[in-house]
Design a protein around this motif. Structure first.
Motif, short mmCIF file in Angstrom:
data_model
loop_
_atom_site.label_atom_id
_atom_site.label_comp_id
_atom_site.label_asym_id
_atom_site.label_seq_id
_atom_site.Cartn_x
_atom_site.Cartn_y
_atom_site.Cartn_z
N LEU A 85 18.93 4.77 -4.86
CA LEU A 85 17.91 3.80 -4.46
C LEU A 85 16.74 4.51 -3.81
CD1 LEU A 85 20.17 0.99 -2.99
CD2 LEU A 85 18.70 0.79 -4.99
N PHE A 144 8.76 -5.79 3.45
CA PHE A 144 9.74 -6.66 2.80
C PHE A 144 9.68 -8.11 3.26
CE2 PHE A 144 12.41 -2.70 2.15
CZ PHE A 144 12.06 -2.60 0.82
N VAL A 169 18.30 -6.31 3.35
CA VAL A 169 18.54 -4.89 3.12
C VAL A 169 19.17 -4.23 4.34
CG1 VAL A 169 16.76 -4.59 1.35
CG2 VAL A 169 16.19 -4.19 3.74
N ILE A 208 9.13 1.41 -9.16
CA ILE A 208 10.30 0.96 -8.39
C ILE A 208 9.85 0.28 -7.10
CG2 ILE A 208 12.32 1.73 -7.08
CD1 ILE A 208 12.72 3.90 -9.22
N PHE A 247 8.31 -3.16 -7.97
CA PHE A 247 9.32 -4.16 -8.31
C PHE A 247 10.15 -4.57 -7.10
CE2 PHE A 247 8.74 -2.86 -12.82
CZ PHE A 247 8.48 -4.12 -13.31
N SER A 248 10.57 -3.58 -6.31
CA SER A 248 11.48 -3.93 -5.22
C SER A 248 10.76 -4.76 -4.16
CB SER A 248 12.10 -2.67 -4.62
OG SER A 248 11.10 -1.81 -4.17
N LEU A 292 10.22 -8.26 -5.58
CA LEU A 292 11.51 -8.95 -5.63
C LEU A 292 11.91 -9.44 -4.24
CD1 LEU A 292 13.08 -9.10 -8.29
CD2 LEU A 292 14.67 -7.42 -7.36
N ALA A 293 11.69 -8.57 -3.24
CA ALA A 293 12.06 -8.92 -1.86
C ALA A 293 11.33 -10.18 -1.40
CB ALA A 293 11.76 -7.76 -0.93
#
Lengths: 171, 198, 122
Positions: A33, A131, A138, B52, B55-56, B59-60
């Motif tokens: 990741l 985020f 997460v 990446i 997208f992440s 998505l979050a």
């Protein structure tokens, strides 16, 4: 020996260079990741606890963060903030535990505490910068990875200070 | 002014135009612009890590529904506003990352004692790399690390002086152009001259 | 000689407790009340806990909703009688506001308070 201050500062720079070297090695290791980290560069910080005064230690942490940011070119972006926040949180808790608990804790426990502090600081930051609410989701995987890698690093650091001839020489 | 300082200054001047960008389309253009500039100064660009990231982060943000419902996966709503909000943050981050890459292309130096220490750190870094490569047997690991650290002498430390050359008028002009271009994109976004996508 | 000491065990247990605790975030994130708005453009969804504004186009003009402090209301509307604006703030699941002339329907969904079995088994 010549006055202590000059070689001492070079010694700090050497440890900071080790952190830099380890972060380039970490960069080469493929990770499943993108946000997952081993934190190899923290190894010199853990080992240096028994070698430096607290002022020298803070300087080492500053050099580690700045050096990493310069070599990766992230210094003027907010990726740098993540590194700064994580390192600051972890060195403060590690210095505190090392000096307060002394003989009651080994580098393994200190490494775990440092990693947890670093992870929490970075998660809080990612909550605001990256985020949003999903930072909560997460959090568990991040903390689990942090726990596992910090135990490995702690065990390694403990072995290193027990076996290393270099460490005995500079202690 | 040295080239290093000109690029540093240009980057710092352009930074708020990306950070405070509210228009999604404008931030995408700014991002592409900064990547092109960084790459033209021989910084490497890798698509996959950036994808990446994009997208992440997008998505979050889906966890917090926001705006027009595009479709649902089971009971989970995929909303347009959440996607663009996440993508906007990702583009901002990528832009700042490559702006930062650009700013250090001419190897800026920190002033004073800290600058000397960083130079010293990089000197030892090169030493470590050389010595580590020269060590053939790397098992046991601790033994190998010991060997490396014992070989590096603190006394021999010398800092290689490098000074950045003065910036040519052409260099100044290019940097000024980048700053103006990025701020133009900011104002195109601010006054919604560029269309609002979401 | 074993290097592991009392402090290590305590720190390890605290870290494990922290991780277990962090899993509780998973339950707070689902089943949050949402604002669902049906308009000519389709259906839109917003988190009731996030302050925001959104404007919808309808047959007679624009209708703007505002979410603030866990409540939602229609703040502006181009319709004639402004029934939707005078309906004021709503905050509980099941409540709704409708602007008939402009074809905008605002309702709150999700049940945090009741804790129906639906929420736990997603």
């Amino acid at each position: 020996m010549t006055p202590r201050s000059k070689p001492r500062i070079e010694f700090v720079a050497l440890l900071a260079a080790c952190a830099l070297f380890l972060s380039t090695i970490e960069y080469l290791i493929p990770k499943p990741l993108p946000f997952m980290r081993l934190g190899l560069a923290n190894l010199p910080l853990i080992i240096a606890l028994g070698l430096l005064s607290w002022k020298e230690y803070l300087l080492l942490a500053l050099l580690k963060v700045l050096g990493q940011a310069l070599i990766s070119g992230t210094i003027f972006s907010y990726i740098f903030l993540f590194s700064l926040a994580g390192t600051t949180a972890s060195i403060l808790i590690m210095l505190l535990l090392y000096n307060v608990l002394k003989k009651r804790v080994s580098l393994i426990g200190i490494s775990i505490a440092g990693a947890m502090a670093s992870n929490i600081a970075q998660l809080l930051l990612s909550r605001y910068l990256l985020f949003g609410e999903a930072a909560k989701l997460v959090a568990p995987p991040f903390l689990i990875v942090g726990l596992v890698t910090s135990i490995i690093l702690g065990v390694f650091a403990q072995q290193f200070i027990a076996k290393s001839r270099w460490y005995k020489g500079v202690q | 002014m040295s080239i290093a300082n000109v690029r540093l200054l240009a980057g710092l001047l352009a930074l708020p135009s990306i950070l405070f960008q509210r228009n999604f389309l404008a931030v995408i253009i700014q991002c592409l612009y900064v990547i092109v500039v960084a790459v033209s100064y021989s910084r490497r660009f890798k698509l996959l890590p950036n994808l990446i990231l994009l997208f992440s982060v997008s998505l979050a943000h889906l966890l917090q529904p926001n705006g027009l419902l595009l479709f649902s996966i089971g009971k989970f709503p995929i909303t347009l506003g959440a996607l663009t909000l996440g993508a906007h943050k990702a583009f901002t981050l990528i832009s700042l990352l490559y702006l930062s890459h650009y700013m250090v292309t001419a190897r800026p130096k920190f002033p004073g004692l800290l600058g000397q220490l960083i130079s010293l750190q990089f000197y030892f870094f090169e030493q470590i790399r050389e010595v580590w490569q020269s060590i053939k047997v790397k098992r046991p690991l601790i033994g190998a690390i010991d060997e490396m650290l014992l070989k590096i002498s603190l006394e021999s430390a010398k800092v290689a002086e490098h000074s950045s050359p003065r910036a040519s008028p052409k260099e100044l002009l290019f940097n000024a152009f980048h700053v103006v271009a990025l701020w133009t994109l900011f104002f195109l976004g601010y006054y919604s001259i560029l269309p609002i996508l979401n | 000689m074993t290097p592991i000491r009392v402090g290590d065990i305590i720190i390890f247990l605290l870290a494990v407790a922290l991780i277990i605790g962090s899993f509780s975030f998973y339950s707070t994130i689902s089943g949050k009340p949402e604002v669902r708005v049906k308009s000519g453009a389709g259906e839109s969804i917003y988190d009731l806990s996030v302050d925001t504004q959104a404007t919808f186009k309808g047959p007679v003009g624009e209708t703007t909703i505002e979410i603030r402090g866990g409540q939602v209301h229609v703040s502006e509307s181009d319709c004639r009688n402004k029934v939707c604006i005078s309906a004021g703030w709503i905050s509980s699941p099941g409540e709704w506001i409708i602007c008939l002339p402009n074809n905008v329907f605002v309702r709150i969904e999700g049940s945090l308070e009741e804790g129906s079995p639906d929420d736990t088994s997603f």
